[in-house]
Design a protein around this motif. Structure first.
Motif, PDB file in Angstrom:
ATOM      1  N   SER A 121      14.907 -19.845 -52.110  1.00  0.00           N
ATOM      2  CA  SER A 121      14.115 -21.106 -52.663  1.00  0.00           C
ATOM      3  C   SER A 121      13.412 -21.366 -51.484  1.00  0.00           C
ATOM      4  CB  SER A 121      15.314 -22.225 -53.053  1.00  0.00           C
ATOM      5  OG  SER A 121      14.590 -23.183 -53.355  1.00  0.00           O
ATOM      6  N   ALA A 122      13.857 -21.428 -49.965  1.00  0.00           N
ATOM      7  CA  ALA A 122      13.111 -21.761 -48.996  1.00  0.00           C
ATOM      8  C   ALA A 122      12.215 -20.929 -48.718  1.00  0.00           C
ATOM      9  CB  ALA A 122      14.202 -22.237 -47.693  1.00  0.00           C
ATOM     10  N   ARG A 123      12.159 -19.791 -48.841  1.00  0.00           N
ATOM     11  CA  ARG A 123      11.151 -18.564 -48.671  1.00  0.00           C
ATOM     12  C   ARG A 123      10.284 -18.427 -49.747  1.00  0.00           C
ATOM     13  NH1 ARG A 123       7.528 -16.060 -46.713  1.00  0.00           N
ATOM     14  NH2 ARG A 123       7.638 -14.700 -45.134  1.00  0.00           N
ATOM     15  N   GLY A 124      10.692 -18.805 -51.022  1.00  0.00           N
ATOM     16  CA  GLY A 124       9.646 -18.670 -52.344  1.00  0.00           C
ATOM     17  C   GLY A 124       9.717 -17.546 -52.813  1.00  0.00           C
ATOM     18  N   VAL A 125      11.020 -16.917 -52.834  1.00  0.00           N
ATOM     19  CA  VAL A 125      11.143 -15.765 -53.458  1.00  0.00           C
ATOM     20  C   VAL A 125      12.208 -15.784 -54.517  1.00  0.00           C
ATOM     21  CG1 VAL A 125      10.398 -14.362 -51.526  1.00  0.00           C
ATOM     22  CG2 VAL A 125      12.550 -14.699 -51.582  1.00  0.00           C
ATOM     23  N   THR A 126      12.326 -14.838 -55.225  1.00  0.00           N
ATOM     24  CA  THR A 126      13.416 -14.763 -56.417  1.00  0.00           C
ATOM     25  C   THR A 126      14.564 -13.705 -56.185  1.00  0.00           C
ATOM     26  OG1 THR A 126      12.044 -15.603 -58.201  1.00  0.00           O
ATOM     27  CG2 THR A 126      13.490 -13.958 -58.704  1.00  0.00           C
ATOM     28  N   VAL A 127      15.881 -14.102 -56.670  1.00  0.00           N
ATOM     29  CA  VAL A 127      16.814 -13.332 -56.616  1.00  0.00           C
ATOM     30  C   VAL A 127      17.147 -12.848 -57.985  1.00  0.00           C
ATOM     31  CG1 VAL A 127      19.474 -12.898 -55.877  1.00  0.00           C
ATOM     32  CG2 VAL A 127      17.838 -14.038 -54.366  1.00  0.00           C
ATOM     33  N   GLY A 128      17.024 -11.678 -58.431  1.00  0.00           N
ATOM     34  CA  GLY A 128      17.417 -11.560 -59.952  1.00  0.00           C
ATOM     35  C   GLY A 128      18.838 -10.811 -60.144  1.00  0.00           C
ATOM     36  N   PHE A 129      19.716 -11.286 -60.921  1.00  0.00           N
ATOM     37  CA  PHE A 129      21.320 -10.531 -60.966  1.00  0.00           C
ATOM     38  C   PHE A 129      21.585 -10.377 -62.223  1.00  0.00           C
ATOM     39  CE2 PHE A 129      21.109 -15.227 -60.554  1.00  0.00           C
ATOM     40  CZ  PHE A 129      22.077 -15.600 -61.311  1.00  0.00           C
TER      41      PHE A 129
END
Length: 433
Positions: A127-135
């Protein structure tokens, strides 16, 4: 004449690991390349792979795919937009995932243990880096339950969810029920077919299901995954005779992962349980998985599919990649929060198991038939309501009404200490209401 538009840039992926999940992901991306591109809006290209067995990976790869042995090089690779974590475990996987996020790369993982144990840290970093984690692949593999909870059921207050989320255990229990096998024989069959690991403890002990439940509950009720709040019991002590008694009472025996909200409390538990034979979960057999969700608007919905397998897991991994590719082509980030909530919500506190009210199945082996009366008297002293009791010689089977776990535990301690009792088996009953 207007020149044709240039194709949109590809989403470039780096793959960590080339085992069951990694090789399956490579295979699906290659086999369904054109369909994936048409649905994603751009090509999804595997750019670099890291694996300990580099020669095996090189033999399988198309030209132009770089093969390395250090996963951290892939996590920091300048030619990669998204890192697919398929190395398993938690220590190295955590380090690589956090490194990829720090480099501004999206992450896709099938690693439920990683997210159950370190999800709060990983999601916060993303969230802080502005990327997504898909799982999507981390829970129930081919079942799109992550998308269902985060998107399809967003209008609902979730009341409860209950699932069969470990294919190995479900295969063992199906064999015990259908073929009358002992636990040891059923497990040996699962291992001979490759359905169970040489060390199956994480599956049959309930740990794998607990990892998945922690993620499911976070998406359903808010807050981070709370693995330490999950009560866990496995299936190793089950006996084939209890499947026969359960069937006569109108139930099947399943290893359930249950999250149930009551007021401001949340039950999180994994254990074998009797479920009504007419329920949809009772019909989930073999290696299959099934999850039921009760929402206050949608009512009960059911999700069913394969819970393991190389291509099945890859299907869910690639689904996350397609979501990312669609967002990239649209010029922005994926706008669905990883656990389904943009803002903090009041988190229900984890309920003590002793304060949970459940029905119960008891099988009491007696030294003499007359001791059944003493068992009933003990249950009455602890305010355990008896719905049904049947006796065949020295075997006494009881189905109780709802009772506090603390009261049931006290009754069980008294019954186990009786001189007329030879053995005692207890299973909970889940009504799925």
């Amino acid at each position: 004449m207007q020149a044709p538009l240039a194709p949109p840039p590809a989403l470039r992926a780096g793959l960590l690991g080339f085992g069951v999940v990694g090789s399956g992901t490579h295979g699906v991306l290659a086999a369904n390349r054109d369909t994936i591109r048409a649905r994603a809006g751009c090509a999804i290209e595997l750019a670099v792979v890291a694996t300990r067995n580099a020669s095996r990976a090189r033999a399988a790869m198309e030209d132009g795919i770089e093969v390395l042995t250090d996963p951290m090089q892939v996590a920091r690779h300048p030619g990669v937009d998204v890192v697919i974590e398929a190395i398993g475990g938690t220590t190295d996987a955590r380090d690589c995932v956090l490194a990829a996020i720090a480099e501004g790369k999206h992450v896709v993982t099938a690693n439920k243990a990683l997210l159950a144990m370190h999800g709060e840290e990983i999601f916060a970093a993303a969230s802080a880096r502005g990327v997504t984690v898909g799982f999507e692949a981390a829970v129930a593999v081919s079942i799109p339950i992550v998308k269902a909870l985060r998107e399809g059921l967003v209008a609902n207050e979730i009341e409860w969810l209950a699932g069969i989320v470990n294919g190995t255990s479900n295969y063992v229990l199906t064999q015990m029920a259908a073929a009358g096998r002992s636990y040891a024989d059923a497990l040996a069959s699962a291992q001979s077919l490759g359905y169970a690991e040489a060390d199956p403890a994480l599956d049959v002990g309930g740990g794998d299901a607990a990892h998945k439940l922690a993620l499911l509950a976070a998406m359903a009720f808010g807050g981070p995954p709370r693995l330490d709040a999950v009560h866990v019991e496995g299936i190793a002590t089950l006996q084939a005779v209890d499947f026969l008694h359960a069937a006569r009472l109108g139930y099947a025996v399943k290893l359930l992962a249950v999250a149930r909200r009551s007021g401001d409390e949340l039950q999180l538990r994994v254990h074998p349980a009797l479920v009504p034979r007419e329920s949809l979960l009772a019909r989930v057999d073999g290696r299959m998985n099934g999850i039921m969700v009760k929402g206050n608007a949608a009512g009960v919905t059911m999700y069913y599919g394969a819970g393991a397998g190389s291509s099945e897991t890859a299907s869910a991994v690639v689904a996350d990649l397609v979501d990312l590719a669609r967002a990239v082509r649209g010029g922005g980030q994926v706008r669905v929060p990883p656990l389904g909530f943009w803002e903090g919500v009041p988190q229900p506190r984890a309920a003590s198991l002793g304060d949970t009210r459940l029905r119960n199945y008891l099988r009491v082996e007696l030294l003499n038939a007359d001791s059944a009366v003493l068992v009933l008297e003990a249950l009455s002293r602890h305010h355990v309501p008896v719905i049904k009791g049947t006796q065949s010689r020295n075997t006494f089977v009881v189905l109780s009404g709802e009772v506090l776990e603390s009261a049931m535990a006290a009754a069980l301690r008294e019954i186990e200490g009786m001189p007329g009792v030879q053995a005692l088996t207890r299973l909970r009953v889940e009504q799925l209401e």
